[in-house]
Motif scaffolding. Structure first.
Motif, PDB file in Angstrom:
ATOM      1  N   ASP A  65       0.847  -1.190   0.000  1.00 10.34           N
ATOM      2  CA  ASP A  65       0.000   0.000   0.000  1.00 10.34           C
ATOM      3  C   ASP A  65       0.887   1.246   0.000  1.00 10.34           C
ATOM      4  N   GLU A  66       0.252   2.406  -0.123  1.00  8.98           N
ATOM      5  CA  GLU A  66       0.995   3.667  -0.216  1.00  8.98           C
ATOM      6  C   GLU A  66       1.780   3.971   1.061  1.00  8.98           C
TER       7      GLU A  66
ATOM      8  N   ARG B  30       4.904   1.925   0.916  1.00  2.68           N
ATOM      9  CA  ARG B  30       5.820   2.473  -0.094  1.00  2.68           C
ATOM     10  C   ARG B  30       6.546   3.693   0.459  1.00  2.68           C
TER      11      ARG B  30
END
Length: 171
Positions: A41-42, A45
């Motif tokens: 997921d962001e 990241r």
């Protein structure tokens, strides 16, 4: 031909990764960072990006969520210092991929017998809290404990980090 094996354990945000990075950078380069995390997921990241920036120059990053033994045999050659962050993420990746944890642990231990460089493992100590309420979490906790014991038995040095303070358990 076994290299220098170090295990650094601690809780979340205990300072274990920072301590492990210091152990690696105290040795001559090249420094290799073996990342077992996967960016699903962001937020993850962004976390991975921040960790790369915090490490600074001089590091080579190898991303390997599953085949850690193979990577170590390839990169932990004489004269290298390798940081593996982290064993508990590797374990959760194995479980998610439905790999046999005992077999993969044995493969890792066999690989440690063949590495010639320094390998510093980071891992989360998860066995100090309450007993989890579900079978998967209990299995993870138990497998992590067995993995830690096996790596600690092979390691020349084991450090437990609490509140940024390293406590040497072995070596």
């Amino acid at each position: 031909m076994s290299g220098d094996i170090i295990l650094v354990l601690g809780g979340v945000r205990s300072g274990k990764s920072r301590h492990a990075e210091g152990l690696v950078t105290a040795r001559p380069a090249p420094w290799i960072y073996v990342a077992t995390a996967e960016a699903w997921d962001e937020e993850m990241r962004a976390r991975i990006h921040r960790h790369r920036e915090d490490r600074g120059p001089g590091w080579t990053t190898v991303e390997e969520p599953l085949d850690l033994p193979d990577v170590l045999e390839r990169v932990a050659v004489a004269g290298t210092a390798v940081l593996v962050d982290c064993l508990t993420l590797w374990l959760s990746n194995l479980m998610g991929a439905e790999r046999d944890v005992a077999t993969e642990t044995a493969r890792l231990l066999d690989a440690l017998d063949r590495v010639a460089g320094t390998v510093v493992f980071v891992s989360n100590e998860v066995g100090l809290g309450i007993v989890p309420d579900n079978a998967l979490a209990r299995r993870f906790r138990d497998d992590a404990g067995r993995l830690h014991q096996a790596v600690a038995a092979r390691a020349q040095r084991v450090v437990f980090v609490v509140a940024g303070l390293p406590m040497v358990l072995k070596g």
